[in-house]
Design a protein around this motif. Structure first.
Motif, PDB file in Angstrom:
ATOM      1  N   GLU A  29       1.808   4.998  16.786  1.00 17.94           N
ATOM      2  CA  GLU A  29       0.466   5.189  16.234  1.00 17.94           C
ATOM      3  C   GLU A  29       0.257   6.607  15.689  1.00 17.94           C
ATOM      4  OE1 GLU A  29      -3.733   3.735  17.846  1.00 17.94           O
ATOM      5  OE2 GLU A  29      -3.072   5.585  18.835  1.00 17.94           O
ATOM      6  N   GLY A  30      -0.146   6.668  14.421  1.00 19.84           N
ATOM      7  CA  GLY A  30      -0.473   7.952  13.808  1.00 19.84           C
ATOM      8  C   GLY A  30       0.726   8.848  13.555  1.00 19.84           C
ATOM      9  N   VAL A  31       1.917   8.372  13.820  1.00 15.66           N
ATOM     10  CA  VAL A  31       3.110   9.213  13.662  1.00 15.66           C
ATOM     11  C   VAL A  31       3.924   8.783  12.440  1.00 15.66           C
ATOM     12  CG1 VAL A  31       5.307   9.922  14.735  1.00 15.66           C
ATOM     13  CG2 VAL A  31       3.243   9.710  16.141  1.00 15.66           C
ATOM     14  N   ASN A  32       4.181   7.463  12.350  1.00 11.19           N
ATOM     15  CA  ASN A  32       5.063   6.978  11.272  1.00 11.19           C
ATOM     16  C   ASN A  32       4.580   5.653  10.698  1.00 11.19           C
ATOM     17  OD1 ASN A  32       5.580   5.169  13.292  1.00 11.19           O
ATOM     18  ND2 ASN A  32       7.801   5.431  13.303  1.00 11.19           N
ATOM     19  N   ASP A  33       3.288   5.325  10.889  1.00  8.33           N
ATOM     20  CA  ASP A  33       2.862   3.952  10.604  1.00  8.33           C
ATOM     21  C   ASP A  33       1.900   3.821   9.417  1.00  8.33           C
ATOM     22  OD1 ASP A  33       0.685   5.155  11.811  1.00  8.33           O
ATOM     23  OD2 ASP A  33       0.394   3.611  13.351  1.00  8.33           O
ATOM     24  N   SER A  34       1.844   4.826   8.527  1.00  6.67           N
ATOM     25  CA  SER A  34       0.915   4.740   7.395  1.00  6.67           C
ATOM     26  C   SER A  34       1.471   3.878   6.265  1.00  6.67           C
ATOM     27  CB  SER A  34       0.627   6.143   6.851  1.00  6.67           C
ATOM     28  OG  SER A  34       1.799   6.662   6.258  1.00  6.67           O
ATOM     29  N   VAL A  35       0.575   3.437   5.395  1.00  2.00           N
ATOM     30  CA  VAL A  35       0.991   2.658   4.227  1.00  2.00           C
ATOM     31  C   VAL A  35       1.879   3.513   3.319  1.00  2.00           C
ATOM     32  CG1 VAL A  35       0.156   1.538   2.110  1.00  2.00           C
ATOM     33  CG2 VAL A  35      -0.964   1.078   4.301  1.00  2.00           C
ATOM     34  N   ALA A  36       1.554   4.794   3.213  1.00  2.00           N
ATOM     35  CA  ALA A  36       2.372   5.689   2.382  1.00  2.00           C
ATOM     36  C   ALA A  36       3.821   5.694   2.888  1.00  2.00           C
ATOM     37  CB  ALA A  36       1.800   7.107   2.421  1.00  2.00           C
ATOM     38  N   VAL A  64      -2.474  -2.429  12.072  1.00  2.00           N
ATOM     39  CA  VAL A  64      -1.674  -1.410  11.366  1.00  2.00           C
ATOM     40  C   VAL A  64      -0.250  -1.926  11.135  1.00  2.00           C
ATOM     41  CG1 VAL A  64      -0.590   0.868  11.665  1.00  2.00           C
ATOM     42  CG2 VAL A  64      -3.047   0.583  12.050  1.00  2.00           C
ATOM     43  N   ILE A  65       0.288  -2.606  12.122  1.00  2.00           N
ATOM     44  CA  ILE A  65       1.640  -3.170  11.959  1.00  2.00           C
ATOM     45  C   ILE A  65       1.612  -4.244  10.862  1.00  2.00           C
ATOM     46  CG2 ILE A  65       3.592  -4.330  13.069  1.00  2.00           C
ATOM     47  CD1 ILE A  65       2.788  -3.090  15.712  1.00  2.00           C
ATOM     48  N   ASP A  66       0.545  -5.075  10.881  1.00  6.97           N
ATOM     49  CA  ASP A  66       0.391  -6.110   9.833  1.00  6.97           C
ATOM     50  C   ASP A  66       0.417  -5.477   8.454  1.00  6.97           C
ATOM     51  OD1 ASP A  66       0.196  -8.178  11.574  1.00  6.97           O
ATOM     52  OD2 ASP A  66      -2.002  -8.319  11.534  1.00  6.97           O
ATOM     53  N   ARG A  67      -0.355  -4.410   8.301  1.00  2.00           N
ATOM     54  CA  ARG A  67      -0.478  -3.751   7.006  1.00  2.00           C
ATOM     55  C   ARG A  67       0.867  -3.169   6.557  1.00  2.00           C
ATOM     56  NH1 ARG A  67      -4.657   0.971   7.319  1.00  2.00           N
ATOM     57  NH2 ARG A  67      -2.730   1.900   8.067  1.00  2.00           N
ATOM     58  N   PHE A  68       1.551  -2.566   7.499  1.00  2.00           N
ATOM     59  CA  PHE A  68       2.864  -1.977   7.226  1.00  2.00           C
ATOM     60  C   PHE A  68       3.843  -3.077   6.788  1.00  2.00           C
ATOM     61  CE2 PHE A  68       6.789   0.336   8.076  1.00  2.00           C
ATOM     62  CZ  PHE A  68       6.448   1.680   7.920  1.00  2.00           C
ATOM     63  N   GLN A  69       3.809  -4.166   7.534  1.00  2.00           N
ATOM     64  CA  GLN A  69       4.709  -5.285   7.238  1.00  2.00           C
ATOM     65  C   GLN A  69       4.401  -5.889   5.862  1.00  2.00           C
ATOM     66  OE1 GLN A  69       4.485  -8.537  10.077  1.00  2.00           O
ATOM     67  NE2 GLN A  69       6.447  -9.375   9.402  1.00  2.00           N
ATOM     68  N   LEU A  78      16.127   3.785  12.263  1.00  2.44           N
ATOM     69  CA  LEU A  78      15.658   4.745  11.250  1.00  2.44           C
ATOM     70  C   LEU A  78      14.389   5.464  11.726  1.00  2.44           C
ATOM     71  CD1 LEU A  78      16.442   5.793   8.464  1.00  2.44           C
ATOM     72  CD2 LEU A  78      14.979   4.026   7.455  1.00  2.44           C
ATOM     73  N   HIS A  79      13.338   4.717  11.938  1.00  2.00           N
ATOM     74  CA  HIS A  79      12.103   5.190  12.582  1.00  2.00           C
ATOM     75  C   HIS A  79      11.282   6.228  11.812  1.00  2.00           C
ATOM     76  CE1 HIS A  79      13.610   2.917  15.872  1.00  2.00           C
ATOM     77  NE2 HIS A  79      14.443   3.816  16.324  1.00  2.00           N
ATOM     78  N   ALA A  80      11.830   6.786  10.743  1.00  2.00           N
ATOM     79  CA  ALA A  80      11.059   7.768   9.964  1.00  2.00           C
ATOM     80  C   ALA A  80      11.567   7.725   8.535  1.00  2.00           C
ATOM     81  CB  ALA A  80      11.232   9.171  10.536  1.00  2.00           C
ATOM     82  N   THR A  81      10.702   8.130   7.599  1.00  2.00           N
ATOM     83  CA  THR A  81      11.092   8.041   6.190  1.00  2.00           C
ATOM     84  C   THR A  81      11.318   9.417   5.570  1.00  2.00           C
ATOM     85  OG1 THR A  81       8.779   8.006   5.502  1.00  2.00           O
ATOM     86  CG2 THR A  81       9.858   5.868   5.854  1.00  2.00           C
ATOM     87  N   ASN A  82      11.117  10.474   6.359  1.00  2.00           N
ATOM     88  CA  ASN A  82      11.451  11.811   5.848  1.00  2.00           C
ATOM     89  C   ASN A  82      12.157  12.610   6.937  1.00  2.00           C
ATOM     90  OD1 ASN A  82       9.416  13.660   7.330  1.00  2.00           O
ATOM     91  ND2 ASN A  82       8.143  11.989   6.522  1.00  2.00           N
ATOM     92  N   ASP A  83      12.968  13.566   6.498  1.00  2.00           N
ATOM     93  CA  ASP A  83      13.804  14.310   7.452  1.00  2.00           C
ATOM     94  C   ASP A  83      12.986  15.137   8.432  1.00  2.00           C
ATOM     95  OD1 ASP A  83      16.396  13.442   6.780  1.00  2.00           O
ATOM     96  OD2 ASP A  83      16.417  14.722   5.000  1.00  2.00           O
ATOM     97  N   ALA A 125       5.252   3.240   4.570  1.00  2.00           N
ATOM     98  CA  ALA A 125       5.839   1.929   4.255  1.00  2.00           C
ATOM     99  C   ALA A 125       6.376   1.948   2.822  1.00  2.00           C
ATOM    100  CB  ALA A 125       4.804   0.830   4.440  1.00  2.00           C
ATOM    101  N   LYS A 126       5.595   2.531   1.917  1.00  2.00           N
ATOM    102  CA  LYS A 126       6.032   2.593   0.513  1.00  2.00           C
ATOM    103  C   LYS A 126       7.275   3.478   0.377  1.00  2.00           C
ATOM    104  CE  LYS A 126       1.632   1.545  -1.633  1.00  2.00           C
ATOM    105  NZ  LYS A 126       0.349   2.102  -2.090  1.00  2.00           N
ATOM    106  N   GLN A 127       7.271   4.567   1.105  1.00  2.00           N
ATOM    107  CA  GLN A 127       8.426   5.468   1.091  1.00  2.00           C
ATOM    108  C   GLN A 127       9.678   4.750   1.623  1.00  2.00           C
ATOM    109  OE1 GLN A 127       8.770   8.370  -0.213  1.00  2.00           O
ATOM    110  NE2 GLN A 127      10.847   8.735   0.552  1.00  2.00           N
ATOM    111  N   LEU A 128       9.482   3.913   2.629  1.00  2.00           N
ATOM    112  CA  LEU A 128      10.594   3.144   3.203  1.00  2.00           C
ATOM    113  C   LEU A 128      11.176   2.190   2.150  1.00  2.00           C
ATOM    114  CD1 LEU A 128      12.286   2.514   5.702  1.00  2.00           C
ATOM    115  CD2 LEU A 128      10.482   0.980   6.503  1.00  2.00           C
ATOM    116  N   VAL A 129      10.279   1.559   1.402  1.00  2.00           N
ATOM    117  CA  VAL A 129      10.729   0.658   0.332  1.00  2.00           C
ATOM    118  C   VAL A 129      11.614   1.427  -0.656  1.00  2.00           C
ATOM    119  CG1 VAL A 129       9.988  -0.726  -1.653  1.00  2.00           C
ATOM    120  CG2 VAL A 129       8.729  -0.867   0.516  1.00  2.00           C
ATOM    121  N   ARG A 130      11.160   2.620  -1.033  1.00  2.00           N
ATOM    122  CA  ARG A 130      11.947   3.417  -1.993  1.00  2.00           C
ATOM    123  C   ARG A 130      13.308   3.810  -1.414  1.00  2.00           C
ATOM    124  NH1 ARG A 130       6.820   5.426  -3.501  1.00  2.00           N
ATOM    125  NH2 ARG A 130       6.895   7.114  -2.000  1.00  2.00           N
ATOM    126  N   LEU A 131      13.290   4.206  -0.127  1.00  2.00           N
ATOM    127  CA  LEU A 131      14.544   4.643   0.513  1.00  2.00           C
ATOM    128  C   LEU A 131      15.596   3.542   0.547  1.00  2.00           C
ATOM    129  CD1 LEU A 131      13.628   6.604   3.789  1.00  2.00           C
ATOM    130  CD2 LEU A 131      14.790   7.507   1.769  1.00  2.00           C
TER     131      LEU A 131
END
Ligand code: SAH
Length: 374
Positions: free
Chosen positions: A275-282, A318-323, A228-233, A284-290
């Protein structure tokens, strides 16, 4: 001379045949169907390379098979062992192309990462296989030989040695773009007459070829992993370009369909942490919704850098936070350990590029130089 060559060219490579094809082959020769099982056992359980040694076939049958068939595998150029137990093979194909296969032992399991194509057409921006371009699809025998070679090296048959407990179609290439050959090879992996691995222990990983995913559902029920690697098109269009053809919504709908009639199955979603591309908390939350409503687990993959890439791996924090964000929402989230780094055997590092390998092999212990030429 010319006749001789023609005859040789038309020989059937027995390693190309799954059980169905093997049965058809014997039926066409007026032989009984059980011959197919005998042949498969010799080839895949006993690892025999000579028709002459298949003693339960009878002399006349052996002689006629020798006329019509051959048993040909890619050549093992070398095997490399990493300090962590990972083993990588470089296999040379008949046309001179090279592919890579990786064995990753961990706890009680041993996973073989198998390639499906020479190179790849998908051009994912963070993958070094993409840089190699694409040459062709692998034949069935070139796919199954990767398992055959690994079993041979690691000892015993798959069933008794248990050295290889799992296979992941996560090596070079997009398996769903080599559909028929990959399905046949996976059938052999699962066939009790061949390797007898359970469907749960074989995982096909795809970047999301939606129509092929629907076809797979019809003919196979191996485990599914989706890159998947990304949460938006917008982002996925850029880093996994096949998304422009099959956007996230369509992909996720196909994932739902894939496990619809398979109780207790989950789709694994792979997510490379850039890093800085797809790893924000926002995100992660979007991934949960998807993934809401899809029985799933998430596999966070630390980005493995390679020469020439502009991407960087996300930091551990950052990975810890995402996880944590995913886990606190109830998503099973595994963090993939990077393995075999010292032999360039990690995800996205498989390139099968001979010149590169030779250079590196000098500094990273080739354990067995099987062939000088590559
Ligand atoms: N084409 C298939 C299978 C091959 S890639 C697919 O896309 O799923 C196997 C996994 O490794 C994929 O999830 C892929 O996105 C990931 N990968 C590729 N390059 C990587 C890199 N440099 N670092 C970490 N993971 C990578």
């Amino acid at each position: 001379m010319r006749n001789d060559r023609l005859e040789r060219q038309s020989k059937v490579n027995l390693l190309n045949l799954d059980q169905q094809a093997m049965k058809a082959f014997f039926a066409a020769r007026g032989e009984k169907a059980f011959r197919a099982s005998q042949l498969l056992k010799w080839l895949h359980q006993h690892g025999v390379d000579e028709i002459e040694t298949m003693t339960n076939l009878g002399k006349a049958l052996r002689a006629s098979l020798q006329q019509a068939c051959e048993i040909v595998m890619p050549e093992v150029v070398y095997e490399q062992a990493s300090e962590d137990g990972t083993v990588k093979w470089l296999l040379k194909l008949a046309d001179g192309n090279c592919i890579e296969t990786v064995y990753i032992p961990e706890g009680g399991r041993g996973t073989l990462c198998v390639s499906s194509q020479v190179g790849c057409t998908l051009k994912c921006s963070f993958c070094s296989t993409a840089r190699q371009g694409f040459n062709r699809n692998l034949e069935v025998y070139e796919i199954i030989s990767q398992l055959r070679v690994a079993v041979r090296t690691l000892g015993g048959g798959v069933k008794d040695s248990r050295a290889i407990t799992n296979v992941v179609m996560m090596g070079m290439g997009e398996p769903l773009l080599n559909f028929d050959n990959v399905v046949s090879a996976m059938d052999l992996m699962m066939d009790d007459m061949a390797y007898g691995l359970s469907k749960r222990r074989i995982t096909l990983s795809t970047a999301g070829v939606v129509p092929a995913l629907d076809r797979l559902r019809e003919v196979s029920d191996v485990s599914l992993a989706v890159s998947l690697h990304a949460t938006n098109d917008e982002l996925r269009d850029e880093i996994v370009p096949i998304n422009r053809k099959y956007p996230i919504k369509e992909l996720l709908a196909a994932c739902r369909r894939y496990i619809d009639d398979k109780p207790h199955r989950k789709v694994t979603f792979e997510y490379v942490m850039l890093e800085g591309v797809n790893d924000s908390v926002a995100e992660a939350k979007q991934l949960v919704r998807l993934l809401e409503g899809i029985p799933s687990k998430v596999n966070l993959i630390p980005f493995n850098p390679f020469p020439g890439t502009d991407y960087h791996p996300s930091s551990r924090a950052v990975i810890d936070r995402f996880q944590e964000t995913l886990m606190s929402a109830g998503l099973v989230t595994i963090r993939r350990k990077t393995r075999g780094e010292d032999i360039d055997a990690a995800c996205g590092q498989l390139v099968g590029k001979v010149q590169d390998r030779t250079r590196r092999s000098a500094s990273f212990g080739v354990i067995k130089q099987v062939s000088q030429e590559a």
